[in-house]
Design a protein around this motif. Structure first.
Motif, PDB file in Angstrom:
ATOM      1  N   UNK A  94      43.735  45.355  53.013  1.00  0.00           N
ATOM      2  CA  UNK A  94      43.979  45.850  51.849  1.00  0.00           C
ATOM      3  C   UNK A  94      44.706  45.805  51.340  1.00  0.00           C
ATOM      4  N   UNK A  95      45.606  44.748  50.486  1.00  0.00           N
ATOM      5  CA  UNK A  95      45.687  44.361  49.731  1.00  0.00           C
ATOM      6  C   UNK A  95      45.204  43.196  48.919  1.00  0.00           C
ATOM      7  N   UNK A  96      44.647  42.897  49.789  1.00  0.00           N
ATOM      8  CA  UNK A  96      43.939  41.746  49.057  1.00  0.00           C
ATOM      9  C   UNK A  96      41.879  42.368  48.964  1.00  0.00           C
ATOM     10  N   UNK A 109      43.573  43.185  41.279  1.00  0.00           N
ATOM     11  CA  UNK A 109      43.305  42.827  39.107  1.00  0.00           C
ATOM     12  C   UNK A 109      45.116  42.922  39.550  1.00  0.00           C
ATOM     13  N   UNK A 110      45.826  41.600  38.609  1.00  0.00           N
ATOM     14  CA  UNK A 110      47.261  41.740  38.421  1.00  0.00           C
ATOM     15  C   UNK A 110      47.856  42.505  38.097  1.00  0.00           C
ATOM     16  N   UNK A 111      48.833  42.872  38.208  1.00  0.00           N
ATOM     17  CA  UNK A 111      49.543  44.056  37.750  1.00  0.00           C
ATOM     18  C   UNK A 111      48.770  44.964  37.875  1.00  0.00           C
ATOM     19  N   UNK A 112      47.982  45.600  39.061  1.00  0.00           N
ATOM     20  CA  UNK A 112      47.146  47.033  38.453  1.00  0.00           C
ATOM     21  C   UNK A 112      47.754  47.781  39.342  1.00  0.00           C
ATOM     22  N   UNK A 113      48.256  49.308  39.236  1.00  0.00           N
ATOM     23  CA  UNK A 113      49.103  50.552  40.036  1.00  0.00           C
ATOM     24  C   UNK A 113      48.888  51.212  40.065  1.00  0.00           C
ATOM     25  N   UNK A 114      48.475  52.491  41.272  1.00  0.00           N
ATOM     26  CA  UNK A 114      47.419  53.543  41.268  1.00  0.00           C
ATOM     27  C   UNK A 114      48.387  54.352  40.783  1.00  0.00           C
ATOM     28  N   UNK A 136      38.689  51.173  45.461  1.00  0.00           N
ATOM     29  CA  UNK A 136      38.521  50.657  44.531  1.00  0.00           C
ATOM     30  C   UNK A 136      39.227  48.856  44.908  1.00  0.00           C
ATOM     31  N   UNK A 137      38.734  48.032  45.355  1.00  0.00           N
ATOM     32  CA  UNK A 137      39.303  46.682  45.603  1.00  0.00           C
ATOM     33  C   UNK A 137      38.926  45.244  44.383  1.00  0.00           C
ATOM     34  N   UNK A 138      38.162  45.955  43.415  1.00  0.00           N
ATOM     35  CA  UNK A 138      37.735  45.303  42.139  1.00  0.00           C
ATOM     36  C   UNK A 138      39.037  45.606  41.404  1.00  0.00           C
ATOM     37  N   UNK A 139      39.936  47.193  41.386  1.00  0.00           N
ATOM     38  CA  UNK A 139      40.520  47.495  40.511  1.00  0.00           C
ATOM     39  C   UNK A 139      42.318  47.085  41.066  1.00  0.00           C
TER      40      UNK A 139
END
Length: 446
Positions: free
Chosen positions: A373-375, A432-437, A426-429
């Motif tokens: 999930x994380x990747x 991304x480095x530093x991306x947080x929901x 939204x795996x593409x988001x």
């Protein structure tokens, strides 16, 4: 009010001479010369002191379960194998004021009728082992350990044993196996250590903080200790505060202050770091359920959440958590809950001893699914799969490590399911480095 840390910053407090100038070992003199072992135990019972290692079981009651067959040695073992992620209060106490623990060991050993006792220290903390051994030698030199302590007729030998770095040895029976020179696998219970513990003899295993508190109780009385705190949560508690705080560190708090005060008051943690908002808290070390900001500050009924065993568990696991070991990890809105859950999952997968199939296999499965999930490779059904695996681990293992692995995953999904869904959809988001929901309308959204 400070009980364990009142003199912790006094220069030289780690030496026996300075420690005694500030009242150190007065509890040993009082217990050995003026009290019977049963009287010491009774004062600890009156105090309401509960185990500070995580379980919260009444210390005096645990002592009273100790079997006392004639001609069979008894042992006290101090569990200083502090390996719970987010917890470092015992390490701090032993490092800064080793005699605080040693005095408690002498008093507690006397109460239990133990003539040989052990301090089992986390293997990575060899410098703490050296500090303790130096302090113990000072006690032997001053007649506070060894034969006929202070002319009382009571004998006690105290040893320090470093572990091998295994988290599982924080479980009391795995610790005993390790102390006997075996692989640190938890034992089936019964028999319990109070009947057959170290070398099949009656044994009490207590946490550093629990044992250290007994000296103050002997000096001041159990009833005085019980006046501190609220209800069944008596006394003070050492809290390891870390994460996105202005003032992280070890704090000795009177049980009963509000969680909000502990996080935001200048006396304690001083609030969340500049420019950020509270998102979630793990209140008692990595094994307890994570709570979002709205449930850590208030119960589901809208009452102020207190730093007590009862208040933190209010609502059960649906809306509550546990005080646990006091590893208080604070997260602001920049924290990715999925990544944090994966980190915990990897830890428990690595630390499982492998003895029980549900834990050995289940922790690995959760690690793999969380990693997926994380990747950016998660599937919609993965979330329910994680919940299902956690349910199959919980309650189906010899020791609580399985529960400790399952609870954080189940709680993270319970309170932050939409964040897991966002990672999957939204795996593409998400990758991304530093991306947080950012949950729309949440109290922690910037």
């Amino acid at each position: 009010m400070k009980i364990l840390t009142e003199h912790i910053n006094v220069p030289g407090i780690e030496t026996i001479d300075v420690f005694r100038k500030h009242g150190g070992y007065s509890a040993v003199e009082k217990a050995l010369k003026k009290m019977t072992p049963d009287e010491v135990t009774e004062e600890v019972k009156k105090s309401g002191l509960r185990g500070r290692g995580g379980a919260g079981f009444p210390v005096g009651m645990k002592w009273s379960f100790l079997a006392k067959p004639e001609g069979v040695p008894r042992y006290l073992v101090c569990n200083a194998d502090e390996s719970e992620p987010g917890t470092f209060k015992d390490h701090y106490l032993m490092w800064k004021s080793p005699h605080t623990l040693i005095e408690g060991m002498i008093v507690s050993s006397y109460a239990l009728g133990a003539n040989t006792s052990y301090i089992y220290v986390r293997g990575e903390l060899m410098y703490v082992v050296n500090i303790l051994e130096k302090a113990i030698q000072e006690c032997y030199d001053k007649g506070l350990l060894g034969k006929n302590i202070l002319g009382s007729g009571y004998d006690l030998d105290l040893f320090v044993q470093p572990g091998g770095g295994a988290y599982i040895c924080g479980e009391e029976t795995a610790l005993l196996e390790s102390l006997e020179g075996k692989r640190g696998n938890p034992r089936n219970k019964p028999p319990f250590p109070a009947v057959k513990g170290l070398w099949q003899s009656p044994t009490v295993v207590n946490n550093v903080e629990s044992i250290a508190a007994t000296s103050w109780i002997v000096n001041n009385g159990g009833e005085e200790y019980a006046k501190i705190g609220i209800g069944r949560s008596t006394g003070t508690k050492l809290i390891s505060a870390s994460g996105h705080l202005r003032k992280p560190g070890v704090y000795e708090i009177p049980l009963g202050i509000t969680v909000e005060d502990f996080i935001y008051a200048d006396e304690w943690c001083g609030g969340i770091r500049e420019g950020h908002k509270l998102k979630a808290v793990v209140a008692g070390g990595s094994s307890v359920p994570i709570l979002p900001a709205e449930l850590i500050l208030k119960t589901a009924n809208g009452e102020n959440r207190l730093m007590t065993y009862e208040s933190l568990s209010d609502g059960g696991f649906a809306t509550g958590t546990m005080l646990g070991s006091g590893g208080f990890v604070v997260m602001d809105e920049t924290t990715c809950i999925v990544h944090n859950t994966l980190t915990f999952g990897q830890f428990y997968h690595h630390e499982s001893c492998g003895q029980c199939s549900p834990c050995r296999e289940g922790t690995g499965w959760m690690d793999k699914v969380l990693h997926r999930i994380e990747h950016g490779k998660g599937r919609e059904e993965d979330i329910d799969l994680l919940v299902d695996v956690a349910k199959k681990i919980e309650g189906n293992t010899i020791c609580p490590l399985g529960d400790a692995a399952a609870w954080p995953v189940a709680a993270a999904i319970r309170h932050f399911r939409d964040e897991f869904e966002w990672h999957i959809r939204h795996p593409e988001k998400a990758t991304q480095k530093g991306a947080v929901f950012m949950r729309e309308g949440a109290s922690w959204t910037k």
